[in-house]
Motif scaffolding. Sequence first.
Motif, PDB file in Angstrom:
ATOM      1  N   ASP A  92      25.783  93.317 101.020  1.00  0.00           N
ATOM      2  CA  ASP A  92      26.909  93.951 100.993  1.00  0.00           C
ATOM      3  C   ASP A  92      27.467  94.949 101.958  1.00  0.00           C
ATOM      4  N   THR A 102      38.238  99.528 108.915  1.00  0.00           N
ATOM      5  CA  THR A 102      39.091  99.181 109.986  1.00  0.00           C
ATOM      6  C   THR A 102      38.479 100.263 111.432  1.00  0.00           C
ATOM      7  N   ARG A 145      43.724  97.878 101.766  1.00  0.00           N
ATOM      8  CA  ARG A 145      44.291  99.162 101.645  1.00  0.00           C
ATOM      9  C   ARG A 145      45.687  99.682 101.512  1.00  0.00           C
TER      10      ARG A 145
HETATM   11  C1  WTA Z   1      36.237  99.943 101.220  1.00  0.00           C
HETATM   12  C2  WTA Z   1      37.323  96.571 105.635  1.00  0.00           C
HETATM   13  C3  WTA Z   1      32.442  99.645  99.074  1.00  0.00           C
HETATM   14  C4  WTA Z   1      35.890 101.345 101.730  1.00  0.00           C
HETATM   15  C5  WTA Z   1      36.177  96.176 106.320  1.00  0.00           C
HETATM   16  C6  WTA Z   1      36.409 101.483 102.999  1.00  0.00           C
HETATM   17  C7  WTA Z   1      33.750  99.348 100.747  1.00  0.00           C
HETATM   18  C8  WTA Z   1      37.714 100.643 102.885  1.00  0.00           C
HETATM   19  C9  WTA Z   1      33.086  98.101 101.202  1.00  0.00           C
HETATM   20  C10 WTA Z   1      37.767  99.971 104.402  1.00  0.00           C
HETATM   21  C11 WTA Z   1      31.707  97.872 100.673  1.00  0.00           C
HETATM   22  C12 WTA Z   1      34.942  98.126 102.370  1.00  0.00           C
HETATM   23  N1  WTA Z   1      31.567  98.486  99.601  1.00  0.00           N
HETATM   24  N2  WTA Z   1      33.562  99.957  99.603  1.00  0.00           N
HETATM   25  N3  WTA Z   1      31.057  96.999 101.040  1.00  0.00           N
HETATM   26  N4  WTA Z   1      33.673  97.709 102.308  1.00  0.00           N
HETATM   27  N5  WTA Z   1      34.751  99.069 101.394  1.00  0.00           N
HETATM   28  O1  WTA Z   1      39.913  99.338 106.445  1.00  0.00           O
HETATM   29  O2  WTA Z   1      36.689 102.297 100.580  1.00  0.00           O
HETATM   30  O3  WTA Z   1      40.374  97.287 105.180  1.00  0.00           O
HETATM   31  O4  WTA Z   1      36.775 102.854 103.119  1.00  0.00           O
HETATM   32  O5  WTA Z   1      37.893  97.655 106.161  1.00  0.00           O
HETATM   33  O6  WTA Z   1      37.231  99.495 102.205  1.00  0.00           O
HETATM   34  O7  WTA Z   1      38.912  99.122 104.287  1.00  0.00           O
HETATM   35  P1  WTA Z   1      39.365  98.467 105.555  1.00  0.00           P
END
Ligand code: WTA
Length: 653
Positions: A414, A419, A531
């Motif tokens: 996990d 980003t 997001r």
């Molecule tokens: C959430 C995606 C829990 C988190 C790579 C973060 C997660 C946002 C996890 C970023 C995980 C991403 N467990 N929450 N394994 N991975 N998040 O920028 O809220 O699209 O801040 O990047 O996704 O989303 P982004």
Amino acid sequence: MTEQSPALDNLLTENRTFPPTEEFAAQANAKADWYEKADADREAFWAEQAERLHWDTKWSQVLDWSDAPVAKWFVGGKLNVAYNCVDRHVEAGHGDQVAIHWIGEPGDTRDITYAQLKDEVSKAANALISLGVGSGDRVAIQLPMIPEAIVAMLACARLGALHSVVFGGFSPAALRSRVDDAEAKVVITSDGQYRRGKAAPMKTNVDEALDGAPSVEKVIVVRRTGDDVPMREGRDLWWHELVDSQSAEHTPEAFDSEHPLFILYTSGTTGKPKGILHTSGGYLTQTAYTHHIVFDHKPGEDIYWCTADIGWVTGHSYIVYGPLANRATQVVYEGTPNTPHEGRHWEIIQNNKVSIYYTAPTLIRTFMKWGENIPAEYDLSSLRVLGSVGEPINPEAWMWYRDNIGAGKTPVVDTWWQTETGSIMISPLPGVTAAKPGSAQRPLPGISAKVVDDSGTEVGKGGGGYLVLDKPWPSMLRGIWGDEERYRDTYWSRFADQGYYFAGDGAKYDNDGDIWLLGRVDDVMNVSGHRISTTEVESALVSHPTVAEAAVVGATDPTTGQGIVAFVILRGSAAEGGEEAVQELRNHVAKEIGPIAKPRQIMVVPELPKTRSGKIMRRLLRDVAENRQIGDVTTLADSSVMELISSGLKSGK
Ligand code: WTA
């Protein structure tokens, strides 16, 4: 921490653990003592990781943090990112290795070797040069999941031009604002794309977006669906005419380690998306390192598949840069998981002997809904590592994933990151960590993260608070395009005294000190791992003539993680429009932002709950959206508002 989803609070009762098998541990890329080694000398550790790459000029300093919060990594070093992802593998004798097993949604396929990829990228780079694109220029890319998307990104990297990839599902308005913000000179798109068994237009949306766009000089169009599209004289060029006729010879130039690599827009807490800026040496070092240890990737042996779209950061870091830097052979699939049938992913894994599979919780929960008898029909025995990213994975989905896809034995990682972080930051390591369903567990060797309270003090075991990153890391963002102040404000002002990066996520330590991510603590929703900011949807709603006011919340959703629920006050007689008016508003949001932002539910209300200072209390609206008893209303300017809302909804008004 009032904003946290209560559904996640009971996660801490999870006490199953799955230690690695001896066989896996014996062959694992990751080693348990790396945590200690990295802690003892972080910079030396990262310098060692940077040796995974080819540097034309070696760095003179690992980290320069004197201009914090803007970091410089591998100062003075020079490299070419595309050379590292392609050419060097060919030079090392792996030209015949397949880089990409591409699978189109209708069933067409293309296998591209590293030698072929080198030719394609070189030709595309020469094509861009012929259009006047050079180092520092911006190129916007809106393409489906076809090989040209990867080729176009690498061609930009090769020239030191920045790509700005825009997800194919974004509306013309969303594309336009990104093209304008980055002042893109060239846009690369396709005639159309296959989605759910049908050809959907793409170029016509791009035309609508670019009408009068001041910065755009040329549009390159890849032929994918073969549909007729209008080509604008003097601006539009077919990829196959422009690129195919170019020379396959192109000498890559070495750029500074801090040379910008790309911009990728992501939703923040205000309506305007942020252009997250990443640079070269540190970014490639950390994407390569994490892809190597988190997925236990073995070049030339594994078949790797990340199901993300290149429009998101996961596609950038774990389809393009990390895997290619590590000489992966990977599957790239164009389409949706249920086209033409709900076993499509398992069929692809079976037929291609995929050994590493990286996907998102929302999809895992969808597979659960479709039923375990579907994957059971396929031979998934080639799988040896499973990954998850994008949102918290609930223990139930984690167990289902491991049991039904991983035959009850593959490690499940996990991976938490953003980003902004560029690469994976918190994750179990296969072969090292005893995994716990639902927990991202521990920062990777070389990474430091903490859970802190409001005052920035680290909480103890069992305690909850905010996730911060307390030490700079190589693939960290270097800013927000064109808005340095917003960069400092968004990430570095919340815990300015301590100098911590504020991630915007809530988190807890369990009694072993492992980290559990609990979702966003700001006004950013996470819908199917995408997001979307509440303000973005609110401004789309109020741009409709019938809407007087709107408030949007993310409500817990069993499949998508969160669902978008909007509360709107309609103008005058519009309130009588009923279901039709609501439907029109949902479509309006889809048109303004893209289908991913379409509210799951819109409730027409007479008032919105506000504090005396006029701030909308989303917490109370979330209570309504999640059918909960409404919480403390004492800070409302008018405490009867919630009754008005609830009674109006019950009577269907
Ligand atoms: C959430 C995606 C829990 C988190 C790579 C973060 C997660 C946002 C996890 C970023 C995980 C991403 N467990 N929450 N394994 N991975 N998040 O920028 O809220 O699209 O801040 O990047 O996704 O989303 P982004």
